[in-house]
Design a protein around this motif. Structure first.
Motif, PDB file in Angstrom:
ATOM      1  N   GLY A 105      58.125  41.778  40.856  1.00 19.14           N
ATOM      2  CA  GLY A 105      58.492  40.492  40.053  1.00 19.14           C
ATOM      3  C   GLY A 105      58.482  39.254  40.735  1.00 19.14           C
TER       4      GLY A 105
ATOM      5  N   GLN B 116      60.777  46.497  38.590  1.00 20.35           N
ATOM      6  CA  GLN B 116      60.760  45.131  39.307  1.00 20.35           C
ATOM      7  C   GLN B 116      60.182  44.909  40.633  1.00 20.35           C
ATOM      8  OE1 GLN B 116      65.221  44.355  38.434  1.00 20.35           O
ATOM      9  NE2 GLN B 116      64.376  42.482  37.706  1.00 20.35           N
TER      10      GLN B 116
ATOM     11  N   GLN C  86      56.548  41.510  36.074  1.00 27.99           N
ATOM     12  CA  GLN C  86      57.441  40.334  35.383  1.00 27.99           C
ATOM     13  C   GLN C  86      57.127  39.326  36.103  1.00 27.99           C
ATOM     14  OE1 GLN C  86      61.185  40.986  33.405  1.00 27.99           O
ATOM     15  NE2 GLN C  86      61.571  39.082  33.420  1.00 27.99           N
TER      16      GLN C  86
ATOM     17  N   TYR D 267      55.526  40.990  31.350  1.00 28.22           N
ATOM     18  CA  TYR D 267      55.890  39.526  30.721  1.00 28.22           C
ATOM     19  C   TYR D 267      55.610  38.565  31.871  1.00 28.22           C
ATOM     20  CZ  TYR D 267      59.714  36.247  28.971  1.00 28.22           C
ATOM     21  OH  TYR D 267      60.403  35.422  28.663  1.00 28.22           O
TER      22      TYR D 267
ATOM     23  N   ARG E  47      59.186  44.661  29.104  1.00 31.12           N
ATOM     24  CA  ARG E  47      58.853  43.545  30.009  1.00 31.12           C
ATOM     25  C   ARG E  47      57.709  43.926  31.395  1.00 31.12           C
ATOM     26  NH1 ARG E  47      64.213  41.893  29.216  1.00 31.12           N
ATOM     27  NH2 ARG E  47      64.241  40.449  27.482  1.00 31.12           N
TER      28      ARG E  47
ATOM     29  N   ASP F 132      60.147  49.317  34.511  1.00 29.50           N
ATOM     30  CA  ASP F 132      60.669  48.145  33.706  1.00 29.50           C
ATOM     31  C   ASP F 132      60.283  47.115  34.703  1.00 29.50           C
ATOM     32  OD1 ASP F 132      61.509  49.234  31.101  1.00 29.50           O
ATOM     33  OD2 ASP F 132      63.393  49.315  31.788  1.00 29.50           O
ATOM     34  N   HIS F 133      59.874  45.945  34.165  1.00 29.35           N
ATOM     35  CA  HIS F 133      59.492  44.578  34.663  1.00 29.35           C
ATOM     36  C   HIS F 133      58.753  44.694  36.018  1.00 29.35           C
ATOM     37  CE1 HIS F 133      63.181  43.449  32.327  1.00 29.35           C
ATOM     38  NE2 HIS F 133      63.649  44.623  32.657  1.00 29.35           N
TER      39      HIS F 133
END
Length: 340
Positions: A104, A101, A129, A157, A154, A125-126
């Motif tokens: 993000g 993240q 995002q 994403y 993601r 992860d992310h």
């Protein structure tokens, strides 16, 4: 409270503690930080959420920082919703283990990671995002090593405008994942969901044999026209629900002999136009519980890894898949090793 500028001052470099997580986080009305070059961060290991939720912060120049001890940078710029200029060109990430993240929700159009060494990273992860304005990510293929990653959940994403993820000096593709090693990966949940600007993806070289979750991986990729998954292993242990949901403009999908449909799948979902793989007359193959209906623009090609031939769907395509999703035999039409 109105917007304000945060000033840092001192007669000499200010030595920071080895944990600087949340140092400026939740300064929601801070639009600028002056004096960041005065911070001596060479012993700092943790940068977790350092600028998280600085919603009005517009620019950050961290190019003067010596980050040789840096290990944790997850959520470092998360929800910096006004950040349009970021210089992290001096970051030494050779010891970093987690980047989850990190960017993000930022509106950055370009993120330059060409100096990033990711050889020890285990959590990504992310990472991008909801970076809705992101058009390009710059990497160095020789440094961007992701062999220790278990999950790419993601990752992109909501990157609505993303068109380039590559090394300008080495890449031959706009989206180049040739430095990715997915052999230890189990999780690809919604990895590209809502990446509406990507038109072509070649993932044929990726080893996804240990992946158990591909749910929504390409869902809502409305600009995607060509997708090569010819080495993807998809079987009864793999969750592929909504894998291609709303990818309505997909024209060419290439799969291999390890890509098995199975009962109960919602891979294409009823919202997708479907794959035209004619069996006889106006009857169409059933994949699990979903009828694949006429009216799609999608051409499905099957690559047999043993014969190294491409097979194109036609009137005899039912010889490859039975109505219950089981393999019967290879199709008859060969397109001379090329996709037309």
């Amino acid at each position: 409270q109105g917007l304000y500028i945060q000033y840092l001052a001192g007669e000499a470099d200010t030595i920071t503690p080895y944990m600087c997580g949340q140092l400026f986080s939740n300064y929601s009305n801070m639009k600028e930080i002056v004096g960041l070059e005065l911070l001596d961060v060479q012993t700092v290991k943790t940068y977790t959420e350092m600028f998280c939720n600085c919603e009005k912060l517009e620019s950050l120049d961290l190019s003067s920082w010596n980050t040789a001890s840096m290990q944790k940078i997850q959520r470092m710029f998360l929800n910096c919703n006004s950040l349009t200029n970021l210089d992290i060109s001096s970051f030494n990430t050779s010891k970093v283990t987690t980047m989850a993240q990190m960017f993000g929700g930022t509106p950055l159009e370009v993120i330059d990671l060409s100096n990033f060494d990711t050889s020890k990273v285990t959590d990504i992860d992310h990472l991008f995002q909801n970076c809705g304005n992101l058009e390009r990510v710059i990497i160095d293929l020789n440094k961007f090593n992701l062999s220790n990653i278990n999950s790419f959940k993601r990752l992109f994403y909501g990157c609505h405008k993303l068109k380039y993820f590559n090394d300008p000096n080495l890449s031959e593709r706009d989206i180049d994942f040739s430095s990715f090693d997915l052999s230890n990966t189990t999780e690809l949940l919604q990895m590209f969901s809502f990446c509406e600007s990507i038109e072509e993806l070649d993932l044929s070289f990726l080893d996804v044999s240990n992946v158990t979750n591909m749910e929504g991986m390409f869902s809502y990729c409305t600009g995607l026209k060509r997708l090569d998954l010819s080495n993807f292993v998809v079987n009864n242990t793999t969750n592929t629900n909504t894998m291609f949901e709303k990818a309505n403009n997909l024209e060419t999908l290439i799969i291999g002999d390890s890509f098995d449909y199975f009962n109960g799948t919602k891979m294409f979902n009823s919202a997708m136009k479907g794959v035209v793989t004619k069996k006889t007359g106006n009857d169409y193959i059933t994949i699990g519980s979903n009828d694949i209906a006429p009216g799609s623009n999608l051409n499905l090609y099957v690559l047999d890894n043993e014969l190294e031939e491409y097979y194109e769907n036609d009137a005899d395509f039912q010889t490859y898949f039975g109505t219950d999703g089981s393999r019967i035999s290879m199709p008859l039409k060969i397109s001379n090793n090329t996709i037309t």
